[in-house]
Design a protein around this motif. Structure first.
Motif, PDB file in Angstrom:
ATOM      1  N   PHE A 186      73.527  -1.186  47.970  1.00  0.00           N
ATOM      2  CA  PHE A 186      73.213  -2.141  49.025  1.00  0.00           C
ATOM      3  C   PHE A 186      72.825  -3.480  48.397  1.00  0.00           C
ATOM      4  O   PHE A 186      72.056  -3.546  47.443  1.00  0.00           O
ATOM      5  N   PHE A 191      75.453  -3.107  55.794  1.00  0.00           N
ATOM      6  CA  PHE A 191      75.421  -2.037  56.797  1.00  0.00           C
ATOM      7  C   PHE A 191      76.752  -1.958  57.544  1.00  0.00           C
ATOM      8  O   PHE A 191      77.248  -0.872  57.852  1.00  0.00           O
ATOM      9  N   THR A 194      79.321   0.370  56.266  1.00  0.00           N
ATOM     10  CA  THR A 194      79.064   1.815  56.358  1.00  0.00           C
ATOM     11  C   THR A 194      79.349   2.382  57.745  1.00  0.00           C
ATOM     12  O   THR A 194      79.372   3.602  57.913  1.00  0.00           O
ATOM     13  N   ASP A 248      69.477  -3.365  55.251  1.00  0.00           N
ATOM     14  CA  ASP A 248      70.719  -2.610  55.457  1.00  0.00           C
ATOM     15  C   ASP A 248      70.526  -1.135  55.115  1.00  0.00           C
ATOM     16  O   ASP A 248      71.033  -0.246  55.819  1.00  0.00           O
ATOM     17  N   ARG A 251      68.606   0.578  57.917  1.00  0.00           N
ATOM     18  CA  ARG A 251      69.453   0.835  59.097  1.00  0.00           C
ATOM     19  C   ARG A 251      70.390   2.021  58.847  1.00  0.00           C
ATOM     20  O   ARG A 251      70.581   2.872  59.725  1.00  0.00           O
ATOM     21  N   PHE A 252      70.959   2.082  57.637  1.00  0.00           N
ATOM     22  CA  PHE A 252      71.875   3.174  57.305  1.00  0.00           C
ATOM     23  C   PHE A 252      71.159   4.523  57.384  1.00  0.00           C
ATOM     24  O   PHE A 252      71.650   5.466  58.018  1.00  0.00           O
TER      25      PHE A 252
END
Length: 405
Positions: A186, A191, A194, A248, A251-252
């Protein structure tokens, strides 16, 4: 960040209440969601200015000699300052102490960073003190900028808005699912890169499993630092936005862990440190522990680890150390897992390409990465590997299905 009258008024008000600069900075983060360093708050309270450079930048080079201290100060055009002074009783260990050297030259470590430093040592006879150790120290420093991330700023990135997530878990299968996550990097990976993979993962996970294991196999982040882009060993990399990288990654994992919790009775997250960012990876796992108390997170900074999934033995490694010896290291270092396992597997990454080898009955699986190619990879022509993730479904005794997502 732009200071508003509301921020200034609140800082002044909290200062009158007797709060320290660091506590005021924390209060402003809690109340307004803004990251201010302790030194920024302190500067505003003492000078009324919000910029560290207001009295530092000069159009012309100038010299000032402090006769009493035997110090020569040179203010350079680029805003840096060069200081040369003689320091008594300064040894080689003290010369490596950044804070000590800055204070010896009269600079506050909270407000200045060293750009370069040089120390020369010698001994001299003194009528009053006899033989004394002297050091001529020359340093170039620059004022710290207000947008530089402090340790508190970095801590805030991980702890902000952590609300524990709990669900009622239901098993719909006797099989287990393993989700290897090698080399997400990252910072290079966003994000948005993905989402297509998460959609496919959701399709597989939604069928339901007894246990889901998420394996973080190293290099979760591209850089080991927040303010500069470099590996743990100091190799400089393409510049990336590490604040965005952390967001990011959050969030993933928010999507992935919630999917796993909703569709299994047990979720494990395994952690292996990579050569790019194992320090930040360790901290990120600590964040996940707080966010998802129903998960079992095994955080570590070891080179290798192993676990038993029913009767299946799985060894984990980032893949950069002792790659050729992993099967024997599996047997020797993790004898308990090895002896109880009906079948044995090794999961690793690091090389950003797929490779599966049967090594004496141990299936060694090296996974690729979904990371977009960076400039270094493009220049060397390392752009041919597939950008996929694997999901591995196991019965109680063996691997039964591989999903390409």
């Amino acid at each position: 960040m732009r200071w508003t009258d509301e921020y200034k008024s609140r800082v002044t008000e909290l200062s009158k209440q007797g709060l320290s600069s660091s506590k005021i900075a924390q209060r402003l983060f809690d109340e307004f969601g803004v990251n201010l360093s302790r030194r920024t708050v302190s500067r505003y309270l003492s000078t009324g200015h919000t910029s560290s450079r207001y009295d530092k930048l000069k159009k012309n080079t100038s010299k000032v000699k402090d006769v009493k201290r035997g110090t020569e100060i040179v203010i350079n055009k680029d805003g840096s300052t060069t200081s040369t002074t003689t320091i008594e009783n300064m040894n080689r260990e003290k010369a490596k102490d950044v804070d000590f050297v800055l204070r010896a030259h009269g600079f506050d470590p909270e407000d200045w960073d060293i750009v370069s430093a040089k120390s020369n040592f010698w001994q001299q006879n003194s009528v009053e003190k006899g033989l004394i150790d002297l050091c001529q120290s020359k340093i170039t420093v620059k004022p710290k900028v207000d947008n530089e991330l402090t340790p508190q700023d970095i801590a805030n990135l991980f702890k902000a808005d952590i609300k524990p997530y709990t669900v009622k878990q239901v098993a719909r299968d006797t099989h287990n699912l393993v989700v290897p996550l090698p080399d997400l990097h990252f910072g290079i990976t966003r994000f948005e890169d993905t989402i297509i993979h998460l959609d496919k993962i959701a399709e597989v996970i939604s069928s339901g499993y007894k246990t889901i294991v998420i394996e973080q196999l190293g290099d979760l982040f591209h850089s080991s630092q927040m303010n500069s882009s470099q590996t743990l060993k100091g190799t400089m990399l393409d510049e990336v936005d590490m604040v965005q990288a952390v967001e990011d990654a959050k969030r993933f994992f928010d999507v992935l862990v919630k999917l796993a919790l909703d569709n299994s009775t047990k979720v494990y997250i395994k952690q292996m440190g990579g050569n790019h960012s194992s320090n930040l990876e360790y901290m990120f796992m600590e964040y996940l522990k707080v966010k998802y108390p129903q998960t079992v997170i095994e955080n570590n900074i070891k080179y290798r680890d192993a676990y038993l999934l029913d009767n299946v033995g799985i060894m984990l490694a980032h893949g950069d150390f002792a790659a050729k010896n992993l099967p024997m290291l599996f047997a020797n270092e993790f004898g308990g897992v090895w002896s109880l396992a009906h079948n044995r597997f090794i999961h690793k990454g690091h090389y950003h390409k797929e490779k599966t080898v049967d090594e004496g009955g141990v299936l060694s699986q090296q996974f690729g990465t979904i990371k977009p190619n960076d400039k270094y990879e493009i220049s060397n022509g390392w752009t041919l590997s597939k950008k996929v993730l694997y999901l591995l479904e196991y019965s109680q005794d063996d691997l039964v299905t591989e999903y390409y997502v």
